[in-house]
Design a protein around this motif. Structure first.
Motif, mmCIF file in Angstrom:
data_model
loop_
_atom_site.group_PDB
_atom_site.id
_atom_site.type_symbol
_atom_site.label_atom_id
_atom_site.label_comp_id
_atom_site.label_asym_id
_atom_site.label_seq_id
_atom_site.Cartn_x
_atom_site.Cartn_y
_atom_site.Cartn_z
ATOM 1 N N GLN A 39 38.497 49.395 41.583
ATOM 2 C CA GLN A 39 38.911 48.589 42.649
ATOM 3 C C GLN A 39 39.719 49.776 43.556
ATOM 4 N N ALA A 40 39.193 49.787 44.777
ATOM 5 C CA ALA A 40 39.746 50.842 45.601
ATOM 6 C C ALA A 40 40.490 49.780 46.703
ATOM 7 N N PRO A 41 41.666 50.425 47.238
ATOM 8 C CA PRO A 41 42.154 49.746 48.389
ATOM 9 C C PRO A 41 41.445 49.031 49.420
ATOM 10 N N GLY A 42 41.561 47.863 49.613
ATOM 11 C CA GLY A 42 40.647 47.237 50.786
ATOM 12 C C GLY A 42 39.283 46.905 50.433
ATOM 13 N N LYS A 43 38.924 47.190 49.174
ATOM 14 C CA LYS A 43 37.678 47.108 48.672
ATOM 15 C C LYS A 43 37.414 45.777 47.506
ATOM 16 N N GLN A 44 36.189 45.766 47.565
ATOM 17 C CA GLN A 44 35.880 44.646 46.272
ATOM 18 C C GLN A 44 35.652 45.365 44.957
ATOM 19 N N ARG A 45 36.304 44.693 44.009
ATOM 20 C CA ARG A 45 35.956 45.592 42.611
ATOM 21 C C ARG A 45 34.645 45.625 42.212
ATOM 22 N N GLU A 46 34.057 46.992 41.874
ATOM 23 C CA GLU A 46 32.747 47.257 41.551
ATOM 24 C C GLU A 46 32.451 47.596 40.142
ATOM 25 N N GLY A 55 24.117 50.513 22.432
ATOM 26 C CA GLY A 55 24.276 51.689 23.189
ATOM 27 C C GLY A 55 23.397 51.992 24.413
ATOM 28 N N ARG A 56 22.975 50.876 24.895
ATOM 29 C CA ARG A 56 22.304 50.843 26.466
ATOM 30 C C ARG A 56 23.233 50.935 27.347
ATOM 31 N N THR A 57 23.321 52.115 28.297
ATOM 32 C CA THR A 57 24.101 52.294 29.240
ATOM 33 C C THR A 57 23.730 51.871 30.586
ATOM 34 N N ASN A 58 24.364 51.603 31.696
ATOM 35 C CA ASN A 58 24.236 51.371 33.037
ATOM 36 C C ASN A 58 25.311 51.839 34.038
ATOM 37 N N TYR A 59 24.668 52.646 34.925
ATOM 38 C CA TYR A 59 25.750 53.075 35.923
ATOM 39 C C TYR A 59 25.577 52.856 37.287
ATOM 40 N N VAL A 60 26.378 52.685 38.293
ATOM 41 C CA VAL A 60 26.432 52.645 39.499
ATOM 42 C C VAL A 60 25.850 53.900 40.050
ATOM 43 N N ASP A 61 24.897 53.856 41.119
ATOM 44 C CA ASP A 61 24.360 55.229 41.606
ATOM 45 C C ASP A 61 25.269 56.329 41.943
ATOM 46 N N SER A 62 26.332 55.892 42.575
ATOM 47 C CA SER A 62 27.556 57.009 42.715
ATOM 48 C C SER A 62 28.020 57.903 41.854
ATOM 49 N N VAL A 63 27.977 57.339 40.610
ATOM 50 C CA VAL A 63 28.690 58.241 39.770
ATOM 51 C C VAL A 63 27.387 58.611 38.711
ATOM 52 N N LYS A 86 35.664 63.155 42.848
ATOM 53 C CA LYS A 86 35.682 63.010 44.339
ATOM 54 C C LYS A 86 36.739 62.055 44.880
ATOM 55 N N PRO A 87 37.388 62.526 46.047
ATOM 56 C CA PRO A 87 38.167 61.757 46.588
ATOM 57 C C PRO A 87 37.638 60.349 46.540
ATOM 58 N N GLU A 88 36.684 59.809 46.915
ATOM 59 C CA GLU A 88 35.914 58.434 46.861
ATOM 60 C C GLU A 88 36.062 57.930 45.554
ATOM 61 N N ASP A 89 36.338 58.484 44.434
ATOM 62 C CA ASP A 89 36.574 57.715 43.041
ATOM 63 C C ASP A 89 38.003 57.439 43.088
ATOM 64 N N THR A 90 38.766 57.574 43.891
ATOM 65 C CA THR A 90 39.993 57.082 43.746
ATOM 66 C C THR A 90 40.067 55.464 43.751
#
Length: 120
Positions: A39-46, A55-63, A86-90
């Motif tokens: 959860q970044a400031p001002g954003k929803q938790r994702e 062991g099945r994995t799932n990722y958000v596209d950005s990572v 990346k800074p947007e991972d903060t």
């Protein structure tokens, strides 16, 4: 009582790496899905990534291609290897687990969160 304790956050420059850990302890019978949210400031938790007991994995596209989620079932521990940050991972990163407790049955638990800050 069940606890999820995260560690490994911190400050890193863009392009760097961090490894987060989340140790689950307490009256645990089994753990189904474990995941990392942020959860970044001002954003929803994702949801960032999740892994099933099989062991099945799932990722958000950005990572995808940069982060790797894994778990050690014997230690009830979850990991998130984060590369090429990346800074947007903060954000504050939270561990989440859907598990079955010995006394209360199925429940979802959250860790307290760990701060990840990526400077440009």
């Amino acid at each position: 009582q069940v606890q999820l304790v995260e560690s490994g956050g911190g400050l890193v420059q863009a392009g760097g790496s961090l490894r987060l850990s989340c140790a689950a302890s307490g009256s645990i019978s089994s753990i189904n899905v474990m995941g990392w949210y942020r959860q970044a400031p001002g954003k929803q938790r994702e949801l960032v990534a999740s892994v099933t007991s099989g062991g099945r994995t799932n990722y958000v596209d950005s990572v995808k291609g940069r982060f790797t989620i894994s778990r050690d079932n014997a230690k009830n521990t979850l990991y998130l290897q984060m590369n090429s940050l990346k800074p947007e991972d903060t954000a504050v990163y939270y561990c989440n687990a859907l598990l079955i407790t010995i006394t209360f049955g199925s429940a979802t638990y959250w860790g307290q969160g760990t701060q990840v800050t990526v400077s440009s």
